[in-house]
Design a protein around this motif. Structure first.
Motif, PDB file in Angstrom:
ATOM      1  N   TRP A 166     -18.876 -24.060  -7.513  1.00 11.01           N
ATOM      2  CA  TRP A 166     -18.865 -23.003  -6.577  1.00 11.01           C
ATOM      3  C   TRP A 166     -17.708 -22.870  -5.742  1.00 11.01           C
ATOM      4  O   TRP A 166     -17.225 -23.519  -4.977  1.00 11.01           O
ATOM      5  N   ASP A 167     -16.911 -21.737  -6.334  1.00 13.44           N
ATOM      6  CA  ASP A 167     -15.444 -21.113  -5.763  1.00 13.44           C
ATOM      7  C   ASP A 167     -15.586 -20.255  -4.765  1.00 13.44           C
ATOM      8  O   ASP A 167     -15.649 -18.958  -5.319  1.00 13.44           O
ATOM      9  N   ARG A 168     -15.610 -20.388  -3.562  1.00 13.21           N
ATOM     10  CA  ARG A 168     -15.659 -19.022  -2.840  1.00 13.21           C
ATOM     11  C   ARG A 168     -14.065 -18.860  -2.143  1.00 13.21           C
ATOM     12  O   ARG A 168     -14.151 -18.122  -0.857  1.00 13.21           O
ATOM     13  N   ARG A 169     -12.847 -19.468  -2.453  1.00 12.27           N
ATOM     14  CA  ARG A 169     -11.776 -19.297  -1.909  1.00 12.27           C
ATOM     15  C   ARG A 169     -11.144 -18.059  -2.137  1.00 12.27           C
ATOM     16  O   ARG A 169     -11.478 -17.493  -3.351  1.00 12.27           O
ATOM     17  N   ASP A 170     -10.284 -17.469  -1.205  1.00 11.53           N
ATOM     18  CA  ASP A 170      -9.726 -16.585  -1.286  1.00 11.53           C
ATOM     19  C   ASP A 170      -8.474 -16.582  -2.343  1.00 11.53           C
ATOM     20  O   ASP A 170      -7.859 -15.468  -2.842  1.00 11.53           O
ATOM     21  N   ASP A 171      -7.943 -17.618  -2.541  1.00 12.96           N
ATOM     22  CA  ASP A 171      -6.622 -17.966  -3.286  1.00 12.96           C
ATOM     23  C   ASP A 171      -6.861 -19.328  -3.812  1.00 12.96           C
ATOM     24  O   ASP A 171      -6.871 -20.254  -3.139  1.00 12.96           O
ATOM     25  N   LYS A 172      -6.774 -19.454  -5.250  1.00 13.94           N
ATOM     26  CA  LYS A 172      -7.177 -20.874  -5.905  1.00 13.94           C
ATOM     27  C   LYS A 172      -5.885 -21.710  -5.266  1.00 13.94           C
ATOM     28  O   LYS A 172      -5.993 -22.944  -5.286  1.00 13.94           O
ATOM     29  N   LEU A 173      -4.468 -21.184  -5.504  1.00 14.32           N
ATOM     30  CA  LEU A 173      -3.316 -21.868  -5.125  1.00 14.32           C
ATOM     31  C   LEU A 173      -3.044 -21.982  -3.761  1.00 14.32           C
ATOM     32  O   LEU A 173      -2.107 -22.922  -3.479  1.00 14.32           O
ATOM     33  N   ASP A 174      -3.387 -20.931  -2.831  1.00 19.05           N
ATOM     34  CA  ASP A 174      -2.888 -21.256  -1.519  1.00 19.05           C
ATOM     35  C   ASP A 174      -4.094 -20.514  -0.597  1.00 19.05           C
ATOM     36  O   ASP A 174      -3.787 -19.704  -0.056  1.00 19.05           O
ATOM     37  N   ALA A 175      -5.492 -21.165  -0.468  1.00 21.89           N
ATOM     38  CA  ALA A 175      -6.454 -20.945   0.156  1.00 21.89           C
ATOM     39  C   ALA A 175      -6.285 -20.811   1.627  1.00 21.89           C
ATOM     40  O   ALA A 175      -5.626 -21.568   2.505  1.00 21.89           O
ATOM     41  N   THR A 176      -6.682 -19.708   2.189  1.00 15.81           N
ATOM     42  CA  THR A 176      -6.766 -19.666   3.792  1.00 15.81           C
ATOM     43  C   THR A 176      -8.410 -19.623   4.363  1.00 15.81           C
ATOM     44  O   THR A 176      -8.518 -19.722   5.395  1.00 15.81           O
ATOM     45  N   ARG A 177      -9.070 -19.196   3.653  1.00 17.17           N
ATOM     46  CA  ARG A 177     -10.544 -19.252   4.023  1.00 17.17           C
ATOM     47  C   ARG A 177     -11.704 -19.380   2.806  1.00 17.17           C
ATOM     48  O   ARG A 177     -11.055 -19.372   1.750  1.00 17.17           O
ATOM     49  N   GLY A 178     -12.686 -19.762   2.896  1.00 14.39           N
ATOM     50  CA  GLY A 178     -13.663 -20.086   2.161  1.00 14.39           C
ATOM     51  C   GLY A 178     -13.912 -21.759   1.827  1.00 14.39           C
ATOM     52  O   GLY A 178     -13.410 -22.527   2.521  1.00 14.39           O
ATOM     53  N   PHE A 179     -14.234 -21.922   0.552  1.00 16.83           N
ATOM     54  CA  PHE A 179     -14.729 -23.120   0.466  1.00 16.83           C
ATOM     55  C   PHE A 179     -14.708 -23.214  -1.233  1.00 16.83           C
ATOM     56  O   PHE A 179     -14.942 -22.626  -1.850  1.00 16.83           O
ATOM     57  N   PHE A 180     -14.842 -24.648  -1.752  1.00 13.02           N
ATOM     58  CA  PHE A 180     -14.874 -24.994  -3.038  1.00 13.02           C
ATOM     59  C   PHE A 180     -15.650 -26.211  -3.218  1.00 13.02           C
ATOM     60  O   PHE A 180     -15.545 -27.091  -2.211  1.00 13.02           O
ATOM     61  N   LEU A 181     -16.611 -26.194  -4.191  1.00 17.45           N
ATOM     62  CA  LEU A 181     -17.552 -27.399  -4.048  1.00 17.45           C
ATOM     63  C   LEU A 181     -17.901 -27.452  -5.710  1.00 17.45           C
ATOM     64  O   LEU A 181     -18.029 -26.590  -6.389  1.00 17.45           O
TER      65      LEU A 181
END
Length: 604
Positions: A411-426
Motif C-alpha cells: 500500500w503506497d500512498r507516498r507523493d514521491d517514491k524517491l523523495d517522499a514528503t508526505r504519505g505512507f508506505f506499507l
C-alpha cells in the motif's frame, strides 16, 4: 483620460512597489495600490513584464508584446482573487502601452511601469450551478457571502460536469451562464446551467499509432468494458494499464464526438511506442560495507504482447571489511493482462553466491508469480517458488531445500517514491514454506512500514520520516530454517553506523563445536529522520536507527540490539536526491568508528 481596466486610477489607502533596474538604460516598476501582500505576490507572479525582466529580455518587440499582454494577465489574476473593478496601467516610457499601435513599436525601451489599483474584493450574492447529479460536492467557498473568486466558479462548473459524467452522462456540459457584477455592492451573482445529456455506454475501442504491439493485446490490456455504462474512472484506469506496461512513450484516450445509436460512445486510444530495449545501472557505497553495483537489461515487448524480459545482476560488498563479495543474477519474464486486465503473471529464475562473514551460500530459486493491481496505490502479489541452497559455515556444509508460497500486499500512498514528503508506505508478506530433508517447515512474516510528514508550508520542505521493520519465523527450528530467511541487522537498510549484517545470534551447532553467528528468527528495527532543504537543491538530514535480533522470538533471553545516529547531505537531481550519510554507533557492541554511505534516493 485613462479608461477603467487598463489605466491607473487614484492611489488607494496604501501601496506596495517593486523597482529593479536591469541596466543603466532599462528600469522596471511594478506597483500595487491596495489589497495585501498575498495579492501583490500573486500579481507579480502573473506578470509578463516581470517575467521578461527576470529573463533579461532586451528586444523592444518582445518587451512591447509582453506589455500589451500584461493587461489581460493582471486582470485575470485579479478576477481569480475576487477583484472585479480593477484599474491597470502599463506605461512604456510614459506612454500607455494599449495606446501604442503595433506598427509603431518604439525602437528603444528604457522604462516600463505597471500600476494596479485592485479595488475592493467582491463576494457572492448568488452561487448556483444546476442541475446537479446526486452526490455532487461543490468546492468549499462556492456559496453566498464568500469571496467571489473566478476560479471557484470554474471549479464548481467542473464539479457539476464531473458529477454527471461519473454516472454515465459523458456529454454533460455547461449550456448557459449569467454572471453579473454589482460594483456598487461589490457583489457577484453567478448562475450556470448544465445540460447532462443522455446516459451512455462504452462503445468499441479504436487504437491508433501502434507499431510492434499486437492490437488484440492492447485491447486486452486496456480492459475497457465495452457495453457497460460510461465511467471516466474506467477510462482513466484503461489508460493507466497501458502506461504501466512500459511499452508506450505516451497514451491518450479520447471520446468520440458523435454518439453511435442508440447510446454507445466510441473511444480512441492514441499510443506512441517506446524503443523496445532498455538498460540501466546503479551504485551505492559504504565505508565498511564496500561498493554495491547493480545493472539490468530489459526488452519491453518480447513477443508483441507487452511481455517484459528483464535480466538484472548485482555485485555487492566489493571491498567490504567484514565479508566477501556477493553475486546475484536474476531473469524474469512478465506478461500483463493475464486472467484479468489488472493481473500480471511471470516466471523468475535467480542465482546467488553469498560470501558473508559467518557463512558462504549458493542459492538457486525458480518460481511462477502473479501481481494484481487493486488500485493505483494498492497491489497484491503471490508466488510459488522452489529454492535450493548450499550453506557452508564453521560447522560444515548443509543443504536446504524448500517450496514456498509467498503472499504480500503493498500500500503506497507516498507523493514521491524517491523523495517522499508526505504519505505512507506499507508492505507486508507472509511466506509459508515446506522443507525437504534437513530443512524444517514453517512460515516467515515481514512488515515494512514508513510514514512522512512535511512540517513546512513553504517551498523548502522540512520532513519528519519514520520507518519500522518487523519480521519473525514461526514453526521451524533456528538451525532448520533456510539461512536466507533468518534476520540480521546493521548497514544502510537497517542500522547505519554498524557494519552490514553485524548483529545476529551466537549459537553452537553441536556440543563442543565452535560458536558462530547466524541470523535470528525475530527482528525489529526503527529509524527516524529529520530532513530539511536549506536551498532549492541542497538538504541536510539528521537520523537515528536502532535494531534488535532475537534467536527465537522478540522477548526470549538470547537476543541483542544496537543503535546508530548521524548526519547526512542531500543534493536534489531530476532523478532523485544523491545521498551522503555519515553515521556512528551509539548503542550495542557491533560497531566502532564512523561509517559513510553514498547512494541515490532517500534512505527510505
Amino acid at each position: 483620460m485613462a479608461k477603467r481596466g487598463r489605466i491607473l486610477a487614484a492611489a488607494m489607502a496604501f501601496g506596495m512597489a517593486l523597482s529593479v533596474p536591469v541596466s543603466a538604460q532599462q528600469v522596471y516598476e511594478f506597483r500595487v495600490d491596495g489589497g495585501d501582500e498575498a495579492l501583490a505576490k500573486a500579481l507579480r507572479g502573473a506578470s509578463l513584464v516581470l517575467a521578461a525582466r527576470n529573463d533579461k529580455v532586451t528586444d523592444p518587440q518582445e518587451l512591447f508584446s509582453s506589455a500589451q499582454a500584461e493587461y489581460g494577465r493582471i486582470v485575470g489574476a485579479l478576477y481569480a482573487k475576487g477583484y472585479y473593478s480593477p484599474v491597470v496601467s502599463v506605461r512604456i516610457d510614459g506612454r500607455e502601452a494599449a495606446d501604442i499601435p503595433p506598427i509603431d513599436v518604439p525602437p528603444r525601451i528604457e522604462r516600463i511601469e505597471v500600476s494596479v489599483a485592485p479595488g475592493l474584493p467582491f463576494t457572492f450574492s448568488r452561487a448556483d450551478v444546476a442541475p446537479l447529479a446526486d452526490g455532487t460536492k461543490m468546492p468549499d467557498g462556492f456559496r453566498v457571502g464568500e469571496r467571489a473568486e473566478s476560479e471557484l466558479i470554474k471549479a464548481a462548473v467542473t464539479a457539476g460536469v464531473d458529477g454527471w459524467r461519473a454516472i454515465g452522462h459523458a456529454k454533460a456540459e455547461p449550456s448557459g451562464q449569467t454572471i453579473v457584477a454589482d460594483h456598487a455592492r461589490q457583489a457577484l451573482a453567478a448562475q450556470v446551467t448544465l445540460a447532462p445529456g443522455p446516459r451512455l455506454r462504452f462503445g468499441p475501442l479504436t487504437v491508433e499509432g501502434q507499431e510492434r504491439m499486437k492490437l488484440r493485446r492492447i485491447l486486452k490490456i486496456a480492459g475497457l468494458p465495452e457495453g457497460e455504462v460510461f465511467d471516466p474512472e474506467e477510462l482513466r484506469r484503461a489508460a493507466e494499464r497501458l502506461r504501466r506496461t512500459g511499452v508506450f512513450k505516451s497514451v491518450s484516450l479520447t471520446e468520440d464526438e458523435a454518439i453511435t445509436a442508440p447510446d454507445l460512445l466510441g473511444i480512441t486510444a492514441t499510443v506512441v511506442e517506446e524503443k523496445p530495449r532498455r538498460f540501466g545501472f546503479g551504485a551505492e557505497l559504504a565505508s565498511l560495507d564496500g561498493l554495491d553495483l547493480t545493472g539490468y537489461w530489459m526488452h519491453r515487448n518480447l513477443l508483441g504482447g507487452a511481455e517484459r524480459l528483464r535480466v538484472e545482476g548485482e555485485i555487492s560488498n566489493i571491498g567490504a571489511q567484514s565479508s566477501g563479495v556477493d553475486y546475484e543474477l536474476g531473469i524474469t519474464l512478465d506478461r500483463p493482462a493475464t486472467f484479468t486486465p489488472d493481473t500480471t503473471v511471470g516466471l523468475s529464475f535467480d542465482l546467488a553466491h553469498l560470501n558473508e562473514e559467518d557463512f558462504d551460500a549458493d542459492i538457486v530459486t525458480a518460481g511462477i508469480n502473479a501481481q494484481h493491481y487493486f488500485s493505483d496505490t494498492l497491489t497484491g502479489r503471490g508466488a510459488l517458488e522452489y529454492t535450493a541452497a548450499n550453506i557452508t559455515d564453521v560447522a560444515g556444509r548443509f543443504d536446504y531445500r524448500h517450496l514456498s508460497l509467498p503472499v504480500g500486499l503493498t500500500w503506497d500512498r507516498r507523493d514521491d517514491k524517491l523523495d517522499a514528503t508526505r504519505g505512507f508506505f506499507l508492505d507486508a508478506e507472509v511466506r509459508p514454506f515446506q522443507g525437504f530433508g534437513f530443512t524444517d517447515s514453517g512460515m516467515r512474516a515481514f512488515v515494512d512500514a514508513r510514514a512522512y510528514r512535511n512540517l513546512s508550508r513553504g517551498d523548502r520542505p522540512f520532513v519528519l520520516a519514520g520507518r519500522v521493520q518487523a519480521g519473525a519465523v514461526f514453526g521451524s527450528s533456528l538451525l532448520g530454517t533456510p539461512r536466507d530467511y533468518l534476520f540480521y541487522s546493521g548497514g544502510g537498510g537497517t542500522v547505519r553506523g554498524h557494519p552490514y549484517q553485524s548483529l545476529g545470534v551466537n549459537v553452537l551447532r553441536s556440543a563442543g563445536a565452535t560458536q558462530y553467528t547466524t541470523g535470528g528468527q525475530a527482528f525489529l528495527a526503527a529509524s527516524v529522520e529529520a530532513r530539511a532543504m536549506v536551498t532549492q537543491s541542497i538538504g541536510v538530514v539528521g537520523f537515528v536507527d536502532a535494531g534488535h535480533v532475537g534467536a527465537l522470538d522478540f522477548f526470549e533471553g538470547v537476543n541483542d540490539w544496537h543503535a546508530g545516529a548521524g548526519l547526512g547531505l542531500r543534493y536534489a537531481t531530476g532523478f532523485g536526491p544523491i545521498r551522503l550519510d555519515v553515521a556512528a554507533p551509539v548503542g550495542g557492541t557491533t560497531g566502532d568508528g564512523i561509517q559513510i554511505y553514498v547512494g541515490i534516493g532517500q534512505s527510505f
